[in-house]
Design a protein around this motif. Sequence first.
Motif, short mmCIF file in Angstrom:
data_model
loop_
_atom_site.label_atom_id
_atom_site.label_comp_id
_atom_site.label_asym_id
_atom_site.label_seq_id
_atom_site.Cartn_x
_atom_site.Cartn_y
_atom_site.Cartn_z
N ARG A 71 0.87 -1.18 0.00
CA ARG A 71 0.00 0.00 0.00
C ARG A 71 0.90 1.22 0.00
O ARG A 71 1.90 1.26 0.71
CB ARG A 71 -0.89 0.01 1.24
CG ARG A 71 -1.93 -1.05 1.19
CD ARG A 71 -2.83 -0.91 2.38
NE ARG A 71 -4.00 -1.74 2.18
CZ ARG A 71 -4.90 -1.94 3.09
NH1 ARG A 71 -4.79 -1.38 4.28
NH2 ARG A 71 -5.93 -2.70 2.84
N LYS A 76 2.26 -1.82 5.20
CA LYS A 76 1.23 -2.83 5.20
C LYS A 76 1.00 -3.32 3.77
O LYS A 76 1.02 -2.55 2.83
CB LYS A 76 -0.09 -2.27 5.74
CG LYS A 76 -0.02 -1.93 7.21
CD LYS A 76 -1.33 -1.37 7.69
CE LYS A 76 -1.22 -0.98 9.16
NZ LYS A 76 -2.44 -0.35 9.64
N LYS A 78 -1.38 -5.62 0.99
CA LYS A 78 -2.79 -5.82 0.69
C LYS A 78 -2.93 -7.03 -0.23
O LYS A 78 -2.28 -7.10 -1.28
CB LYS A 78 -3.33 -4.57 0.00
CG LYS A 78 -4.74 -4.69 -0.50
CD LYS A 78 -5.12 -3.40 -1.22
CE LYS A 78 -6.40 -3.57 -1.99
NZ LYS A 78 -6.70 -2.42 -2.82
N ASN A 117 -8.65 -12.40 3.75
CA ASN A 117 -8.85 -11.42 4.82
C ASN A 117 -7.63 -11.29 5.72
O ASN A 117 -7.71 -10.73 6.80
CB ASN A 117 -10.08 -11.78 5.65
CG ASN A 117 -11.34 -11.61 4.85
OD1 ASN A 117 -11.55 -10.57 4.24
ND2 ASN A 117 -12.16 -12.65 4.79
N LYS A 119 -3.80 -10.07 6.91
CA LYS A 119 -3.00 -8.85 6.88
C LYS A 119 -1.55 -9.27 6.99
O LYS A 119 -1.21 -10.19 7.73
CB LYS A 119 -3.35 -7.93 8.03
CG LYS A 119 -4.76 -7.39 7.94
CD LYS A 119 -5.07 -6.51 9.12
CE LYS A 119 -6.52 -6.03 9.03
NZ LYS A 119 -6.89 -5.21 10.16
N LYS A 121 2.74 -7.67 6.61
CA LYS A 121 3.68 -6.58 6.38
C LYS A 121 4.34 -6.81 5.02
O LYS A 121 4.76 -7.92 4.70
CB LYS A 121 4.73 -6.57 7.48
CG LYS A 121 5.77 -5.51 7.33
CD LYS A 121 6.77 -5.59 8.47
CE LYS A 121 7.94 -4.66 8.20
NZ LYS A 121 9.01 -4.81 9.17
#
Length: 144
Positions: A71, A76, A78, A117, A119, A121
């Motif tokens: 992102r 982070k 995606k 769903n 997450k 790094k």
Amino acid sequence: SLERPWQALQFLLRKSVPEYGKVFEEVSEDKMKPGDIVLFRMTNSIGKLRSSFKHAAVYCGDGEVIHFQNRRKSKKGKVSKEGFTAMKDERGKCQVYRKIDGINLETFRSKVRAVMNGKAKYDLCQNNCIHFALYLLDMAEFYF
């Protein structure tokens, strides 16, 4: 450790790294199957193509690909699914690679559902789109 960056580099250099030349074969777009890795050239922030880096997505079937990307201005990552045609229209020409000995389709689909769903790094060397693609094919770890 240098192992993580080397995994991604080995895949990108698969034609000159003996082990990976025996693992993947290039296939045409019209023959894509779930689990095929699709590589697109990257663009820089001013829209110019970079030839030395590639963005990896994995074909899921039914005209969809899944990929992991950074992102903007964030560490982070995606995970997203999108249409292959839309991605190709946006990113341009691609190359498609298939694992020669195939994949376990049930495991692949289970991982795709699980990561939708998730997450993670994003790290250019340690946890990137290529690590993500290889993870979906049971060939590398991916850090969530």
